[in-house]
Design an enzyme around this catalytic site. Structure first.
Site, PDB file in Angstrom:
ATOM      1  CG  PHE A  71      -1.860   1.197   1.480  1.00  0.00           C
ATOM      2  CD1 PHE A  71      -3.092   1.124   0.529  1.00  0.00           C
ATOM      3  CD2 PHE A  71      -1.776   1.950   2.787  1.00  0.00           C
ATOM      4  CE1 PHE A  71      -3.804   1.894   0.981  1.00  0.00           C
ATOM      5  CE2 PHE A  71      -2.822   2.816   2.885  1.00  0.00           C
ATOM      6  CZ  PHE A  71      -3.865   3.033   1.994  1.00  0.00           C
ATOM      7  CB  ALA A  72       2.632   2.945  -2.640  1.00  0.00           C
TER       8      ALA A  72
ATOM      9  CB  SER B 176      -0.127  12.971   9.918  1.00  0.00           C
ATOM     10  OG  SER B 176       0.659  11.961  10.633  1.00  0.00           O
TER      11      SER B 176
ATOM     12  CD  GLU C  24      -2.687   0.178   8.776  1.00  0.00           C
ATOM     13  OE1 GLU C  24      -3.896   0.000   8.998  1.00  0.00           O
ATOM     14  OE2 GLU C  24      -1.769  -1.036   8.622  1.00  0.00           O
TER      15      GLU C  24
ATOM     16  CD  GLU D 273       0.802  11.999  18.412  1.00  0.00           C
ATOM     17  OE1 GLU D 273       0.933  10.978  17.624  1.00  0.00           O
ATOM     18  OE2 GLU D 273       1.510  11.982  19.418  1.00  0.00           O
TER      19      GLU D 273
HETATM   20  N1  COS Z   1     -14.275   7.294   4.935  1.00  0.00           N
HETATM   21  C1  COS Z   1     -14.842   7.694   3.593  1.00  0.00           C
HETATM   22  N2  COS Z   1     -14.567   9.137   3.311  1.00  0.00           N
HETATM   23  C2  COS Z   1     -13.952  10.051   4.112  1.00  0.00           C
HETATM   24  C3  COS Z   1     -13.052   9.297   5.162  1.00  0.00           C
HETATM   25  C4  COS Z   1     -13.409   7.941   5.601  1.00  0.00           C
HETATM   26  N3  COS Z   1     -13.023   7.244   6.489  1.00  0.00           N
HETATM   27  N4  COS Z   1     -12.355  10.252   5.861  1.00  0.00           N
HETATM   28  C5  COS Z   1     -12.437  11.288   5.089  1.00  0.00           C
HETATM   29  N5  COS Z   1     -13.252  11.138   4.123  1.00  0.00           N
HETATM   30  C6  COS Z   1     -13.685  11.944   2.788  1.00  0.00           C
HETATM   31  C7  COS Z   1     -14.327  13.284   3.512  1.00  0.00           C
HETATM   32  O1  COS Z   1     -15.742  13.163   3.839  1.00  0.00           O
HETATM   33  C8  COS Z   1     -14.101  14.259   2.336  1.00  0.00           C
HETATM   34  O2  COS Z   1     -15.006  14.086   1.544  1.00  0.00           O
HETATM   35  P1  COS Z   1     -15.612  15.593   0.871  1.00  0.00           P
HETATM   36  O3  COS Z   1     -14.308  16.176   0.253  1.00  0.00           O
HETATM   37  O4  COS Z   1     -16.587  14.891  -0.282  1.00  0.00           O
HETATM   38  O5  COS Z   1     -16.249  16.359   1.925  1.00  0.00           O
HETATM   39  C9  COS Z   1     -12.595  13.848   1.900  1.00  0.00           C
HETATM   40  O6  COS Z   1     -12.453  12.593   2.137  1.00  0.00           O
HETATM   41  C10 COS Z   1     -11.524  14.764   2.366  1.00  0.00           C
HETATM   42  O7  COS Z   1     -11.516  14.436   4.067  1.00  0.00           O
HETATM   43  P2  COS Z   1     -10.779  15.481   4.940  1.00  0.00           P
HETATM   44  O8  COS Z   1     -11.472  16.792   4.811  1.00  0.00           O
HETATM   45  O9  COS Z   1     -11.416  14.889   6.583  1.00  0.00           O
HETATM   46  O10 COS Z   1      -9.403  15.332   4.857  1.00  0.00           O
HETATM   47  P3  COS Z   1      -8.027  15.944   5.761  1.00  0.00           P
HETATM   48  O11 COS Z   1      -7.073  16.132   4.429  1.00  0.00           O
HETATM   49  O12 COS Z   1      -8.407  16.876   6.386  1.00  0.00           O
HETATM   50  O13 COS Z   1      -7.537  14.657   6.367  1.00  0.00           O
HETATM   51  C11 COS Z   1      -7.088  12.940   8.071  1.00  0.00           C
HETATM   52  C12 COS Z   1      -7.880  13.778   7.326  1.00  0.00           C
HETATM   53  C13 COS Z   1      -6.032  13.416   8.931  1.00  0.00           C
HETATM   54  C14 COS Z   1      -7.992  12.008   8.778  1.00  0.00           C
HETATM   55  C15 COS Z   1      -6.378  11.829   7.061  1.00  0.00           C
HETATM   56  O14 COS Z   1      -5.209  12.817   6.334  1.00  0.00           O
HETATM   57  C16 COS Z   1      -5.501  10.806   7.757  1.00  0.00           C
HETATM   58  O15 COS Z   1      -6.199   9.920   8.039  1.00  0.00           O
HETATM   59  N6  COS Z   1      -4.200  10.775   7.872  1.00  0.00           N
HETATM   60  C17 COS Z   1      -3.621   9.897   8.252  1.00  0.00           C
HETATM   61  C18 COS Z   1      -2.892   8.838   7.208  1.00  0.00           C
HETATM   62  C19 COS Z   1      -2.219   7.770   7.602  1.00  0.00           C
HETATM   63  O16 COS Z   1      -2.918   6.805   8.192  1.00  0.00           O
HETATM   64  N7  COS Z   1      -1.270   7.499   7.135  1.00  0.00           N
HETATM   65  C20 COS Z   1      -0.322   6.420   7.223  1.00  0.00           C
HETATM   66  C21 COS Z   1      -0.508   5.733   5.851  1.00  0.00           C
HETATM   67  S1  COS Z   1      -0.667   4.068   5.660  1.00  0.00           S
HETATM   68  S2  COS Z   1       0.630   3.353   6.723  1.00  0.00           S
END
Ligand code: COS
Length: 384
Positions: A128-129, A137, A367, A371
């Protein structure tokens, strides 16, 4: 492994049978890869998990899987059990699921047929890239681009911290296709590892070794048909995939913590000091009580999230985030206490609790770091 929790109403008979079968298999088959390097260990583990049929729980039945759709409780039970016996077995299992999850969510029938059956047998290793040097984050800040040129996409950019990087047969890759700003212009693709223009440019050594790499895409061309879902729909696909697998990270942490507690109890009962056993000291009893309580609270959050997803079919963003945060943070404390109880042995290289101490650390980061989970929980709370 302790399994009285399987009597809880979160589980069906099929879950109890699954957990018991896997426990028996894991006790017999895991822990035999000593001396191999980390890549070969993971290749062997994927093969063993595939041959035994366990990877069939990572893909839907329509494409070689065991169950009609991914079952969150089964994934959690699998990770908890595998994590208890061998960290890299849990890692190999989880990456087959996380690495192919986006194909199951949004892939065309042709892509599902091409990749999922091979993931289920262990013939293809998945990855998963998503993360980039400047977008971990903050996923929406990713810079990698995919430009449309006729019937191909041309990928340019870098991905890093990619688990299975270097040994994967294919990568699920997220890149900016430019439809709109931020999260709305990200699309998802499948890229075969041998595609010209895709190179593994660095391997990353970490505290608990596993295959991890930085990938570079330089004018890497893939067919348009390798896109998963709609152009611009990649961010949501990534988040939906993470919603499933975040609860399973909690379960892996639970498996590590249970192992640490079992090791600590065994040791406390047998270790003699000051004319009694370590377990006779109230300080030890207090530590063990805290450890067991932490494990049960993490277990309840984990299987609540899994049950909600499976049975209610609800979006479990908040519950999965709570489970991941609490289970990984508590597991770190449980394992640290086990190390303390073992004294000098606890910090000796490759002692079971020393290995767990190193294994658990990354789970509080990958994942979605703790924070980020807090941000997610607060957002869900405030938006009501
Ligand atoms: N399921 C479905 N849709 C989702 C969702 C989810 N769990 N989370 C967000 N979305 C949708 C939102 O509804 C929004 O849609 P609309 O544009 O239609 O309103 C869109 O995606 C953007 O969401 P949001 O505004 O919340 O995005 P942000 O950029 O603010 O990011 C976080 C949110 C911080 C939650 C996200 O960047 C994240 O999870 N970061 C961590 C990533 C991670 O786990 N990295 C590790 C990589 S894998 S080892």
């Amino acid at each position: 492994m302790e399994r009285s929790f399987l009597d809880l109403p979160f589980f069906a008979e099929s879950h109890r049978a699954f957990a018991t079968r896997l426990d028996v298999w894991a006790a017999q088959h895991l822990g035999h890869t000593h001396g191999l390097d980390v890549d070969d260990t993971c290749r062997q583990l994927v093969k063993a998990l595939g041959d035994a049929g366990w990877l069939r729980y990572c893909v839907p039945a329509s494409h070689g899987g065991a169950l009609e759709k991914l079952d969150s409780r089964t994934l959690c039970l699998a990770r908890e059990t595998l994590g208890y016996y061998e960290g890299l077995a849990d890692f190999s299992f989880a990456m087959q699921g996380l690495g192919s999850g986006a194909i199951g969510i949004a892939g065309s029938e042709a892509l599902k047929q091409r990749y999922l059956p091979r993931v289920a047998t262990g013939q293809a290793i998945a990855a998963f890239a998503l993360s980039e040097p400047q977008a971990g984050s903050d996923v929406a800040a990713m810079a990698m681009t995919a430009s449309l040129a006729g019937d191909t996409y041309v990928l340019n950019g870098e991905k890093t911290w990619i688990s299975n990087g270097g040994i994967a047969d294919f990568y699920t890759v997220f890149a900016r296709t430019g439809e709109a700003p931020g999260a709305r212009s990200i699309s998802a693709f499948v890229v075969d590892a041998n595609t010209p223009g895709l190179d593994v440019v660095a391997r990353i050594d970490v505290i608990a070794p596993h295959p991890l790499a930085t990938l570079r895409f330089s004018n890497c061309r893939i067919p348009v048909t390798n896109r998963l879902g709609e152009a611009g729909g990649g961010f949501k696909i990534a988040m939906q995939n993470l919603d499933i697998f975040r609860a399973s990270v909690a379960a892996a942490a639970l498996g590590f913590a249970r192992r640490a507690l079992d090791e600590a109890v065994k040791h406390a009962k047998s270790r003699k000091m000051f004319g009694q056993t370590l377990a006779d000291f109230q300080l030890t009893q207090a530590a063990l009580a805290d450890m067991a309580t932490s494990i049960d609270s993490a277990m309840l959050l984990t299987y609540r999230a899994a049950w909600l997803r499976d049975v209610k079919g609800e979006r479990t963003t908040r519950e999965a985030a709570m489970a991941k945060m609490v289970a990984t943070e508590e597991a770190q404390k449980v394992i640290d206490r086990a190390v303390q109880m073992f004294g000098g042995q606890g910090v000796t290289s490759n002692h079971p609790v020393e290995k767990l101490y190193r294994e658990i650390r990354a789970l509080r980061i990958y994942e979605g770091a703790t924070e980020v989970q807090k941000l997610i929980i607060a957002r869900e709370l405030l938006k009501g």
